[in-house]
Design an enzyme around this catalytic site. Structure first.
Site, PDB file in Angstrom:
ATOM      1  CG  ASP A 109      -1.721   1.218   1.407  1.00  0.00           C
ATOM      2  OD1 ASP A 109      -2.420   1.587   0.448  1.00  0.00           O
ATOM      3  OD2 ASP A 109      -1.650   1.847   2.481  1.00  0.00           O
ATOM      4  CG  ASP A 140      -1.919   7.852   0.425  1.00  0.00           C
ATOM      5  OD1 ASP A 140      -0.856   7.958  -0.202  1.00  0.00           O
ATOM      6  OD2 ASP A 140      -2.960   8.444   0.095  1.00  0.00           O
ATOM      7  CG  ASP A 193      -2.219   2.420   6.369  1.00  0.00           C
ATOM      8  OD1 ASP A 193      -2.184   2.194   5.145  1.00  0.00           O
ATOM      9  OD2 ASP A 193      -2.806   3.399   6.852  1.00  0.00           O
TER      10      ASP A 193
END
Length: 281
Positions: free
Chosen positions: A29, A31, A218
């Protein structure tokens, strides 16, 4: 390399095949994971990225970002020879090729939103409801990057301002049209079904023999990818909804970083590389 087509609800994306199989492939991922939540910097992850390049470990970026955004980041990081998963799994950006320009899937999403009851539609504010300047203001991106973020092809990220009950109604109606809603670290993203985990499986299937896979994320929209990989890492992020305990943590297959963003990413990837290459010699 041979060229194949991946079909998403009738929308086609060219993708190269017959990749040379590495020992390890990393899916990540962006961001809040490889990019810092506040500054969008990936500088703290440079040691791991350089080590990956030296060993020939592919990095497959997997994000809700557009192909236009990811193409630039992928080039800056030195991984233009790797495919990328764009717009939350709704599409794949082939390695070393121009960004496809078909926007028909996004147009279909906007039409579905327009057909919603007015009270539900008013609770969802998507990127397409904002000017480029507003995208920059709301995301914290520089204007040039915000312009790339606004060029959606497969999905529509946005903010929900209604009640949880209304959101459930919103998602139920869209699901009847084949549209899935997934919560990321910042935005609720709408797309036609495919996930990051689906695209990870598509990409891994093109390697022979199958490499070891590592996935880092996250937010809730990363869970399937983290759980599907051979080794998963939940990167600390205090700004989003976070990820609840996962089954793989009990057996040590899934771990969590003790520091956030690219700093934690760097530690986790270097540890995985050291372990994998130590075991295989």
């Amino acid at each position: 390399m041979a060229v194949s087509l991946i079909c998403l609800k009738g929308h086609h994306i060219a993708m190269t095949t017959d990749f040379t199989a590495p020992r390890l492939i990393v899916f990540s991922d962006l961001d809040g994971t490889l990019l810092d939540h506040g500054s969008y910097s990936w500088a703290p992850a440079k040691p791991a990225l350089l080590r990956m390049r030296a060993l020939g470990v592919p990095l497959v970026l997997a994000s809700s970002k557009t192909a236009f955004e990811i193409a630039d980041l992928r080039r800056e990081m030195g991984f233009s020879d790797c495919p990328a998963i764009v717009e939350n799994g709704a599409g794949i950006l082939p390695p070393g090729e121009e960004v496809p320009t078909d926007r028909s899937a996004h147009v279909a999403l906007l039409n579905a939103l327009a057909e919603l009851p007015a009270d539900l539609r008013a609770c969802f504010t998507g990127f397409s409801d904002w000017s480029v300047a507003e995208v920059a203001e709301n995301t914290g991106l520089p204007l040039a990057q915000a312009r790339l973020a606004a060029q959606r092809q497969f999905s529509e990220p946005g903010l929900w301002s209604g009640t949880p009950e209304a959101q459930q109604d919103f998602e139920t109606i869209l699901a009847e049209k084949g549209i899935a809603a997934r919560q990321g670290g910042r935005y609720l993203t709408l797309s036609f079904g495919a996930t990051k985990a689906d695209r990870m499986a598509d990409i891994v299937a093109r390697y022979d023999p199958r490499p070891v896979t590592m996935a880092l994320g996250d937010a809730p929209n990363d869970v399937e990818m983290i759980e599907t990989a051979d080794f998963g890492t939940v990167v600390m992020n205090s700004y989003g909804p976070g990820i609840p305990p996962l089954a793989g943590e009990a057996e040590g297959r899934i771990t969590r970083t003790n520091v956030p963003g690219p700093e934690g990413w760097n530690i986790a990837v270097l540890e995985r590389i050291a372990q994998d290459y130590k075991e295989k010699g």
